[in-house]
Design a protein around this motif. Structure first.
Motif, PDB file in Angstrom:
ATOM      1  N   UNK A 174       0.821  -1.213   0.000  1.00  0.00           N
ATOM      2  CA  UNK A 174       0.000   0.000   0.000  1.00  0.00           C
ATOM      3  C   UNK A 174       0.852   1.259   0.000  1.00  0.00           C
ATOM      4  N   UNK A 175       1.985   1.197   0.683  1.00  0.00           N
ATOM      5  CA  UNK A 175       2.936   2.316   0.654  1.00  0.00           C
ATOM      6  C   UNK A 175       3.435   2.543  -0.770  1.00  0.00           C
ATOM      7  N   UNK A 176       3.798   1.457  -1.438  1.00  0.00           N
ATOM      8  CA  UNK A 176       4.288   1.570  -2.816  1.00  0.00           C
ATOM      9  C   UNK A 176       3.182   2.055  -3.747  1.00  0.00           C
ATOM     10  N   UNK A 178       0.818   4.142  -2.930  1.00  0.00           N
ATOM     11  CA  UNK A 178       0.719   5.584  -2.709  1.00  0.00           C
ATOM     12  C   UNK A 178       1.834   6.329  -3.433  1.00  0.00           C
ATOM     13  N   UNK A 179       3.035   5.786  -3.369  1.00  0.00           N
ATOM     14  CA  UNK A 179       4.157   6.435  -4.061  1.00  0.00           C
ATOM     15  C   UNK A 179       3.930   6.453  -5.563  1.00  0.00           C
ATOM     16  N   UNK A 180       3.360   5.369  -6.085  1.00  0.00           N
ATOM     17  CA  UNK A 180       3.064   5.319  -7.519  1.00  0.00           C
ATOM     18  C   UNK A 180       2.015   6.349  -7.898  1.00  0.00           C
ATOM     19  N   UNK A 181       1.183   6.727  -6.937  1.00  0.00           N
ATOM     20  CA  UNK A 181       0.163   7.746  -7.176  1.00  0.00           C
ATOM     21  C   UNK A 181       0.714   9.155  -7.009  1.00  0.00           C
ATOM     22  N   UNK A 182       2.008   9.271  -6.720  1.00  0.00           N
ATOM     23  CA  UNK A 182       2.629  10.581  -6.587  1.00  0.00           C
ATOM     24  C   UNK A 182       2.680  11.107  -5.166  1.00  0.00           C
ATOM     25  N   UNK A 183       2.208  10.295  -4.211  1.00  0.00           N
ATOM     26  CA  UNK A 183       2.272  10.695  -2.815  1.00  0.00           C
ATOM     27  C   UNK A 183       3.651  10.366  -2.243  1.00  0.00           C
ATOM     28  N   UNK A 184       3.978  11.002  -1.133  1.00  0.00           N
ATOM     29  CA  UNK A 184       5.064  10.526  -0.296  1.00  0.00           C
ATOM     30  C   UNK A 184       4.461   9.560   0.715  1.00  0.00           C
ATOM     31  N   UNK A 185       5.222   8.581   1.144  1.00  0.00           N
ATOM     32  CA  UNK A 185       4.657   7.551   2.006  1.00  0.00           C
ATOM     33  C   UNK A 185       5.735   6.921   2.867  1.00  0.00           C
ATOM     34  N   UNK A 186       5.320   6.480   4.061  1.00  0.00           N
ATOM     35  CA  UNK A 186       6.224   5.786   4.979  1.00  0.00           C
ATOM     36  C   UNK A 186       5.580   4.495   5.435  1.00  0.00           C
ATOM     37  N   UNK A 187       6.422   3.500   5.680  1.00  0.00           N
ATOM     38  CA  UNK A 187       5.966   2.185   6.130  1.00  0.00           C
ATOM     39  C   UNK A 187       5.902   2.183   7.649  1.00  0.00           C
ATOM     40  N   UNK A 188       4.715   1.979   8.206  1.00  0.00           N
ATOM     41  CA  UNK A 188       4.553   1.992   9.655  1.00  0.00           C
ATOM     42  C   UNK A 188       5.025   0.676  10.261  1.00  0.00           C
ATOM     43  N   UNK A 189       5.871   0.786  11.269  1.00  0.00           N
ATOM     44  CA  UNK A 189       6.259  -0.388  12.053  1.00  0.00           C
ATOM     45  C   UNK A 189       5.963  -0.176  13.534  1.00  0.00           C
ATOM     46  N   UNK A 190       6.194   1.034  14.027  1.00  0.00           N
ATOM     47  CA  UNK A 190       5.881   1.361  15.417  1.00  0.00           C
ATOM     48  C   UNK A 190       5.854   2.877  15.555  1.00  0.00           C
TER      49      UNK A 190
END
Length: 205
Positions: A174-176, A178-190
């Protein structure tokens, strides 16, 4: 766009703000570990459940499986009946981060793969889900992450500028997306890592 120019923050919900584990009620409903593993691999599978996130009704979902596994009817119906046990608590530190961003005037929305009726249920269990400016619920719009169209819809619905949007999700796919849609994104771990990711994007909390 420079990361410090983030103006929109979008949170996923499950496993970011609230805990989700379908095994929790089923350790009682199917005590045997091997049998329970078989049940989730062959009956109430991930692929079956995701269709409720896409908008299929629980009545239709249950009927489909009961026709195939009539001897498992009670357990199949237990998935929705005991759904509330699958979401036993919020991630307090993550919720605090989101609430802090809202309190500071940040534009916060949510984008989630969630069945429509269980999301309504979740809002009664976790009232903080009503605090952001709005939410796109997959089961209400008939699209699921990481389909590019759901990011586009969220952007249009909430008038977001993609490059100025930061998305937070526990699923790397889902992060990837979002990035493909032109958003910035981070992977939540904690929550601690999220704080650092926000700071890296110029967002104090």
């Amino acid at each position: 766009m420079n990361s410090s120019n983030i103006r929109h923050i979008v949170f996923d919900i499950g496993r970011v703000l609230i805990h989700y584990d379908p095994n929790l009620p089923f350790t009682r409903l199917i005590p045997d570990d091997a049998e329970r593993d078989w049940f989730f691999a062959n009956v109430c599978t991930h692929d079956w459940n995701i269709e409720q996130d896409r908008g299929r009704s629980w009545n239709d979902a249950e009927a489909l499986l009961i026709a195939e596994h009539p001897e498992r009817e009670e357990q199949i119906r237990g998935f929705r009946k005991y759904w509330h046990e699958m979401v036993p608590h919020a991630y307090v530190e993550s919720v605090s981060i989101m609430e802090g961003l809202i309190a500071k005037g940040r534009d916060v929305t949510m984008l989630t793969n969630f069945a429509a009726d269980t999301f309504r249920h979740a809002k009664t269990l976790f009232p903080f889900l009503t605090l952001p400016r709005g939410v796109t619920v997959s089961g209400e719009v008939g699209l699921i992450k990481p389909d590019p169209q759901i990011y586009k819809l969220h952007t249009q619905t909430f008038d977001l500028e993609p490059g100025a949007t930061l998305f937070i999700d526990d699923s790397m796919a889902n992060v990837e997306g979002a990035r493909a849609a032109g958003w910035q994104a981070v992977h939540f771990t904690d929550a601690q890592t999220l704080q650092a990711d926000l700071a890296r994007h110029g967002i104090a909390n």
